[in-house]
Design a protein around this motif. Structure first.
Motif, mmCIF file in Angstrom:
data_model
loop_
_atom_site.group_PDB
_atom_site.id
_atom_site.type_symbol
_atom_site.label_atom_id
_atom_site.label_comp_id
_atom_site.label_asym_id
_atom_site.label_seq_id
_atom_site.Cartn_x
_atom_site.Cartn_y
_atom_site.Cartn_z
ATOM 1 N N ASP A 126 -41.821 39.078 -58.527
ATOM 2 C CA ASP A 126 -40.963 37.893 -58.596
ATOM 3 C C ASP A 126 -41.288 37.066 -59.839
ATOM 4 O OD1 ASP A 126 -39.879 38.710 -56.180
ATOM 5 O OD2 ASP A 126 -41.099 37.332 -54.974
ATOM 6 N N SER A 127 -42.571 36.962 -60.164
ATOM 7 C CA SER A 127 -42.982 36.218 -61.348
ATOM 8 C C SER A 127 -42.413 36.831 -62.618
ATOM 9 C CB SER A 127 -44.514 36.175 -61.430
ATOM 10 O OG SER A 127 -44.940 35.528 -62.610
ATOM 11 N N ASN A 128 -42.396 38.151 -62.681
ATOM 12 C CA ASN A 128 -41.852 38.818 -63.861
ATOM 13 C C ASN A 128 -40.361 38.572 -64.016
ATOM 14 O OD1 ASN A 128 -43.658 40.888 -65.592
ATOM 15 N ND2 ASN A 128 -44.579 40.574 -63.580
ATOM 16 N N ARG A 129 -39.684 38.352 -62.933
ATOM 17 C CA ARG A 129 -38.268 37.965 -63.036
ATOM 18 C C ARG A 129 -38.141 36.576 -63.649
ATOM 19 N NH1 ARG A 129 -34.163 40.599 -60.388
ATOM 20 N NH2 ARG A 129 -34.727 42.525 -59.298
ATOM 21 N N LEU A 130 -39.013 35.654 -63.226
ATOM 22 C CA LEU A 130 -38.998 34.305 -63.803
ATOM 23 C C LEU A 130 -39.296 34.339 -65.299
ATOM 24 C CD1 LEU A 130 -40.978 32.285 -61.096
ATOM 25 C CD2 LEU A 130 -38.507 32.240 -61.502
ATOM 26 N N ILE A 131 -40.184 35.246 -65.700
ATOM 27 C CA ILE A 131 -40.578 35.352 -67.096
ATOM 28 C C ILE A 131 -39.402 35.772 -67.971
ATOM 29 C CG2 ILE A 131 -41.983 36.794 -68.645
ATOM 30 C CD1 ILE A 131 -44.210 36.580 -66.454
ATOM 31 N N SER A 133 -35.947 35.011 -67.065
ATOM 32 C CA SER A 133 -34.725 34.217 -66.979
ATOM 33 C C SER A 133 -34.884 32.740 -66.657
ATOM 34 C CB SER A 133 -33.789 34.843 -65.933
ATOM 35 O OG SER A 133 -34.408 34.871 -64.656
ATOM 36 N N SER A 134 -36.103 32.246 -66.371
ATOM 37 C CA SER A 134 -36.232 30.805 -66.108
ATOM 38 C C SER A 134 -35.954 30.021 -67.381
ATOM 39 C CB SER A 134 -37.628 30.481 -65.576
ATOM 40 O OG SER A 134 -38.601 30.629 -66.599
ATOM 41 N N ASP A 135 -35.601 28.760 -67.232
ATOM 42 C CA ASP A 135 -35.257 27.941 -68.400
ATOM 43 C C ASP A 135 -36.422 27.836 -69.383
ATOM 44 O OD1 ASP A 135 -32.745 27.540 -67.373
ATOM 45 O OD2 ASP A 135 -33.170 25.528 -66.594
ATOM 46 N N SER A 136 -37.634 27.619 -68.854
ATOM 47 C CA SER A 136 -38.780 27.489 -69.749
ATOM 48 C C SER A 136 -39.087 28.798 -70.463
ATOM 49 C CB SER A 136 -40.011 26.994 -68.979
ATOM 50 O OG SER A 136 -40.342 27.867 -67.921
ATOM 51 N N ALA A 137 -38.876 29.913 -69.768
ATOM 52 C CA ALA A 137 -39.106 31.216 -70.395
ATOM 53 C C ALA A 137 -38.097 31.473 -71.501
ATOM 54 C CB ALA A 137 -39.039 32.317 -69.346
ATOM 55 N N ILE A 138 -36.842 31.153 -71.250
ATOM 56 C CA ILE A 138 -35.813 31.338 -72.276
ATOM 57 C C ILE A 138 -36.154 30.512 -73.513
ATOM 58 C CG2 ILE A 138 -33.404 30.822 -72.856
ATOM 59 C CD1 ILE A 138 -33.638 33.345 -71.201
ATOM 60 N N ALA A 139 -36.547 29.245 -73.305
ATOM 61 C CA ALA A 139 -36.880 28.381 -74.437
ATOM 62 C C ALA A 139 -38.097 28.902 -75.192
ATOM 63 C CB ALA A 139 -37.130 26.956 -73.944
ATOM 64 N N ALA A 140 -39.117 29.363 -74.448
ATOM 65 C CA ALA A 140 -40.345 29.835 -75.090
ATOM 66 C C ALA A 140 -40.091 31.102 -75.901
ATOM 67 C CB ALA A 140 -41.419 30.074 -74.039
ATOM 68 N N PHE A 141 -39.385 32.053 -75.321
ATOM 69 C CA PHE A 141 -39.165 33.303 -76.043
ATOM 70 C C PHE A 141 -38.156 33.124 -77.177
ATOM 71 C CE2 PHE A 141 -40.999 35.257 -72.131
ATOM 72 C CZ PHE A 141 -42.091 35.835 -72.770
ATOM 73 N N ARG A 142 -37.237 32.168 -77.034
ATOM 74 C CA ARG A 142 -36.380 31.852 -78.186
ATOM 75 C C ARG A 142 -37.249 31.376 -79.350
ATOM 76 N NH1 ARG A 142 -33.495 27.898 -76.202
ATOM 77 N NH2 ARG A 142 -31.833 29.263 -75.422
ATOM 78 N N GLY A 143 -38.195 30.478 -79.064
ATOM 79 C CA GLY A 143 -39.090 29.999 -80.103
ATOM 80 C C GLY A 143 -39.944 31.112 -80.682
#
Length: 269
Positions: A126-131, A133-143
């Motif tokens: 479940d955590s890997n799914r959050l990694i 698609s969660s908002d913070s993950a999207i922002a972090a990986f965009r950066g």
């Protein structure tokens, strides 16, 4: 510097990942002066830290002069997620804590209730799914990818989280898939963590046993399993359709940035 390796040399369509450009590891919270010199000798000039603020406080990176640190909190929306809580299990560089017998009893009970009967692996799926698609993950990986594709130059980069397996694992997997690695290559790099992380986790497992905590409860969440990366890949396809969709629709990168990523990191021939 546990679980440290390069992505250089891994095969992709039409070539391989360029050497000396991109590295992955676990926490840098116990880096000595000698270790720091080794980082510099590898050519690393930039370190991206995917940990939460709490993890960074517990075991701050120790970076040598000339190496720039960048904080990109992947699980900021879910700071109590298990992947963001491993710093409290005795990671290198973490602050020492005295634990009373009463606290140990509570920890043993919590570990059994939380991680027993395969629940730990399910939590990390479940955590890997959050990694992904969660908002913070999207922002972090965009950066993260904006840094890798900056048009005005690039500094050889190391990226890490606490154990270097979940957030770091997705960063490596998504990068490799986009530049043309097949899923077999991606999975092999992902599972290499189970070999490279052993010197880091064995003392933790021994400490758990000394404190009366069944280490078989903890081992599955300190290692990686195919099902964990598969959960991330399933989430990526369900949300964005493909790895290209993840980068363009999810992270908002342009075609020019994706082309630069390929040109910068792939050696052809």
């Amino acid at each position: 510097m546990p679980n440290l390796r390069t992505l250089g040399g891994l095969p992709v369509a039409g070539g391989s990942v360029a050497d000396g450009m991109l590295f992955r590891s676990a926490t840098l919270g116990a880096v000595s002066e000698h270790d720091g010199a080794a980082l510099v000798d590898l050519g690393i000039r930039r370190v991206v830290d995917f940990r939460t603020a709490g993890e960074r406080r517990s075991a701050p990176d120790r970076l040598p002069a000339g190496v720039t640190g960048v904080d990109l909190d992947v699980l900021g929306d879910h700071a109590r997620d298990l992947s963001a809580s491993l710093a409290h299990l005795g990671m290198p560089g973490a602050e020492g804590r005295d634990i009373t017998e009463e606290q140990l009893v509570a920890i043993r009970q919590q570990m059994t209730e939380l991680l027993g009967d395969g629940r730990g692996v399910q939590i990390l799926q479940d955590s890997n799914r959050l990694i992904v698609s969660s908002d913070s993950a999207i922002a972090a990986f965009r950066g993260f990818y904006e840094g890798l594709t900056a048009p005005d130059g690039y500094d050889p980069t190391l990226f890490h989280c606490t154990t270097g397996k979940d957030r770091t694992g997705w960063a490596a997997a998504s990068f490799l898939l986009l530049v043309g690695a097949d899923e077999e290559t991606v999975m092999a790099d992902y599972l290499q963590t189970n070999v490279d992380i052993l010197p880091m986790i064995e003392p933790m497992l021994e400490r758990a046993e000394r404190n009366g905590v069944d280490s078989s409860l903890i081992r599955p969440v300190l290692t990686v399993h195919e099902s964990m990366l598969q959960a991330a890949l399933d989430e990526m396809r369900e949300r964005f359709g493909s790895i290209e969709g993840y980068f363009t629709t999810g992270l908002g990168l342009s075609d020019a940035q994706l082309a630069r990523l390929h040109d910068r990191f792939v050696t052809t021939g």
